[in-house]
Design an enzyme around this catalytic site. Structure first.
Site, mmCIF file in Angstrom:
data_model
loop_
_atom_site.group_PDB
_atom_site.id
_atom_site.type_symbol
_atom_site.label_atom_id
_atom_site.label_comp_id
_atom_site.label_asym_id
_atom_site.label_seq_id
_atom_site.Cartn_x
_atom_site.Cartn_y
_atom_site.Cartn_z
ATOM 1 N N LYS A 219 -51.632 35.622 23.695
ATOM 2 C CA LYS A 219 -51.961 34.498 24.559
ATOM 3 C C LYS A 219 -53.242 33.821 24.057
ATOM 4 C CE LYS A 219 -51.560 35.023 29.029
ATOM 5 N NZ LYS A 219 -51.690 35.582 30.415
HETATM 6 O O1 G3P Z 1 -52.293 34.510 33.504
HETATM 7 C C1 G3P Z 1 -52.486 33.429 34.368
HETATM 8 C C2 G3P Z 1 -52.197 33.758 35.768
HETATM 9 O O2 G3P Z 1 -52.374 35.136 35.926
HETATM 10 C C3 G3P Z 1 -53.053 33.029 36.735
HETATM 11 O O3 G3P Z 1 -52.727 33.451 38.014
HETATM 12 O O4 G3P Z 1 -53.116 33.923 40.397
HETATM 13 O O5 G3P Z 1 -55.049 33.903 38.799
HETATM 14 O O6 G3P Z 1 -53.910 31.784 39.438
HETATM 15 P P1 G3P Z 1 -53.769 33.244 39.224
#
Ligand code: G3P
Length: 224
Positions: free
Chosen positions: A86
């Site tokens: 990533k």
């Molecule tokens: O890897 C990106 C994703 O985990 C973001 O999720 O819930 O932190 O917005 P969040």
């Protein structure tokens, strides 16, 4: 079939959802690993034991220069698992993605907040694109709309990059992006649990059980 990932470093939750969902693998990011307090190597060892040799893992570089990201990508790629590297789709990250792809390493462009940003990452060769649906919604714009526009652009231009939608807070967001025909999705544990939860389900199952036992006692279906 859409690739389904869990967005977590919680091994117990991966064990739980491996039983009831067709998991392709697990995605992590630096914040997830930091809050778990467990490094990537330890997490991957545990995840591979739980999910087996066919699982795919997405792990993010933490370097901040092009050269650093490229070198870190090579190191992640050499880990003894099916790894996707990533890379944030920043100016620096896009430059790194162009170089990393020369080595044939699988790359996911992450931290995507607009369709144009995701499209540039696809043109740079990213295999996966991770738009952050809920974070976009939380900024007052339309996360599902960004995913729709990005999928439209990929289709129009015949690009093979898969959208791996990320960042969800509810199942409506999940359903809305799945209806767009995206190639992959990663769910946080709480939203994964909501996918098969409904307040009417358990009462329905309990009523079946009550009716059955009243009529047939402890007999099983094929004994009745
Ligand atoms: O890897 C990106 C994703 O985990 C973001 O999720 O819930 O932190 O917005 P969040």
């Amino acid at each position: 079939m859409i690739e389904l990932y869990l967005d977590t470093a919680d091994i117990e939750q991966v064990k739980r959802f491996k039983q009831c969902l067709p998991l392709k693998g697990v995605t992590t990011n630096p914040s997830i690993l930091a809050s778990a307090g467990t490094g990537l190597n330890e997490v991957l060892t545990d995840l591979a034991q739980v999910l087996g040799p066919n699982a795919r893992f997405h792990a993010q570089v933490v370097s901040t220069s092009v050269a650093g990201m490229v070198e870190e990508a090579k190191q992640i790629h050499q880990l003894p698992y099916d790894m996707v590297v990533k890379v944030p789709a920043t100016e620096t990250g896009l430059a790194a993605i162009k170089q990393i792809k020369k080595d044939g390493i699988l790359v996911l462009a992450t931290a995507i907040y607009s369709a144009q940003q995701g499209f540039m990452a696809a043109l740079c060769g990213a295999d996966y694109l991770a738009p952050y649906v809920n974070r976009i919604d939380a900024m007052g714009t339309n996360g599902v709309g960004v995913v729709a526009d990005l999928q439209y652009l990929l289709n129009q231009h015949g690009l093979a990059s898969k959208i791996l939608a990320a960042s969800f807070k509810n199942t409506q967001q999940v359903m809305d992006v799945m209806k767009l025909g995206i190639g992959a999705i990663t769910l946080p544990v709480d939203v994964a649990a909501q996918m098969f939860a409904h307040p009417a389900v358990q009462p329905a199952v309990e009523q079946f059980s009550k009716d059955w036992h009243e009529a047939f006692g402890n007999k099983l279906s094929f004994e009745s």
